[in-house]
Design an enzyme around this catalytic site. Structure first.
Site, mmCIF file in Angstrom:
data_model
loop_
_atom_site.group_PDB
_atom_site.id
_atom_site.type_symbol
_atom_site.label_atom_id
_atom_site.label_comp_id
_atom_site.label_asym_id
_atom_site.label_seq_id
_atom_site.Cartn_x
_atom_site.Cartn_y
_atom_site.Cartn_z
ATOM 1 N N ALA A 130 41.888 35.150 29.249
ATOM 2 C CA ALA A 130 43.029 34.888 29.880
ATOM 3 C C ALA A 130 42.389 34.686 31.406
ATOM 4 C CB ALA A 130 44.044 35.836 29.706
ATOM 5 N N ASN A 196 41.949 42.570 26.092
ATOM 6 C CA ASN A 196 40.624 41.595 25.160
ATOM 7 C C ASN A 196 39.804 41.723 26.840
ATOM 8 O OD1 ASN A 196 41.017 42.097 22.403
ATOM 9 N ND2 ASN A 196 42.903 40.292 22.939
ATOM 10 N N HIS A 226 45.955 38.247 36.335
ATOM 11 C CA HIS A 226 44.514 39.477 36.269
ATOM 12 C C HIS A 226 43.991 39.450 37.757
ATOM 13 C CE1 HIS A 226 45.491 39.235 31.665
ATOM 14 N NE2 HIS A 226 45.787 38.619 32.206
#
EC number: 1.4.1.21
Length: 273
Positions: A130, A196, A226
């Site tokens: 991601a 993750n 993120h």
């Protein structure tokens, strides 16, 4: 990559197969799906909806799955699948693409997978998932890294069902709340469905213990955000991505499945970037 193995038959697997169906230069010779007992009907439906191979089979045990001869196996099923099957896949000589990178926060599993890859002459491949910028981070690592920080910001709903519920009242939040500050190893182990990215950043950069992580529940955002900040001898940079959550699982960014697909498509591409 004429023969592919896929572990998992959920939303991420569907994203991977959708992308492959659109971009593969030719159909695969064979696609094998490994699913848990009871998941056969779902896997069969997935195959019917995404015809990417001339032939396809569904399996609930590893040995017959590997007997179909996949050149590469892609994991799209979570940390438990990595623990259960990862080492055996690598030891059999098949390259393994692992999207549940947070599983490697377990030092024993990390070592077991590396040893199995060595024994089988195979590669353990970790897609960016991601987050972006891991190519720049990996290059900066060669020059010498000074600091790497990851901040994961998601809507409160994306943290439900996790340890975040013990640290913040997710249902009543009115402003952004940092509920976790620690290392990448701690984040990946305490929030396996959400962290993750923290693990991928750690493995590409300073490692699990030296990568600083903050996790945030923010009712003002609708996407999974993120941010990676890097200081190094060759470059300083900050990368921020606001990814759409997966329709099948809001804890997972939709881009993670496309990252797996890109990794697989690079194995058949004439030009790789």
């Amino acid at each position: 990559m004429e023969r592919l193995g896929l572990i998992g038959a959920g939303g991420m697997a569907a994203t991977v197969l959708d992308a492959l169906a659109a971009a593969l230069p030719a159909p695969l010779e064979h696609l094998a799906i490994l699913t848990r007992p009871g998941g056969e009907a779902r896997a069969e439906a997935l195959l019917r909806a995404h015809p990417v191979a001339r032939d396809a089979t569904v399996h609930t045990a590893l040995d017959p799955f590997l007997a179909t001869g996949p050149a590469v196996v892609a994991e799209c099923a979570g940390h438990a699948a990595v623990r259960a099957h990862g080492a055996a896949v690598l030891r059999s000589g098949r390259d393994l693409v692992v999207i549940s990178v947070g599983a490697l926060a377990d030092p024993a599993l990390h070592t077991a997978l590396e040893d199995a890859a060595q024994a089988g002459g195979a590669q353990l491949i970790l897609p960016a998932g991601a987050v972006g910028g891991l190519d720049a981070l990996g290059a900066a690592r060669l020059s010498g890294l000074e600091a790497v920080t990851y901040v994961g910001r998601k809507p409160p709903a994306a943290w439900r069902g996790t340890a975040a519920e013990e640290m913040a009242d997710l249902a009543t939040l009115r402003e952004a709340t940092v509920f976790f500050t620690g290392t990448a190893r701690e984040a990946a182990q305490r929030f396996p469905q959400n962290a993750n990215v923290a693990a991928a950043v750690a493995l590409a950069g300073l490692g699990f213990e030296q990568t600083a992580v903050q996790l945030v529940a923010d009712p003002t955002v609708t996407r999974n955000e993120h941010e990676v900040a890097v200081r190094s001898a060759c470059a300083d940079f900050t990368i921020r991505l606001a990814g759409h959550p997966s329709p099948a699982n809001p804890k997972t960014s939709l881009s993670a499945g496309y990252s797996v697909a890109r990794t697989l498509l690079n194995r058949v591409a004439r030009v790789v970037i």
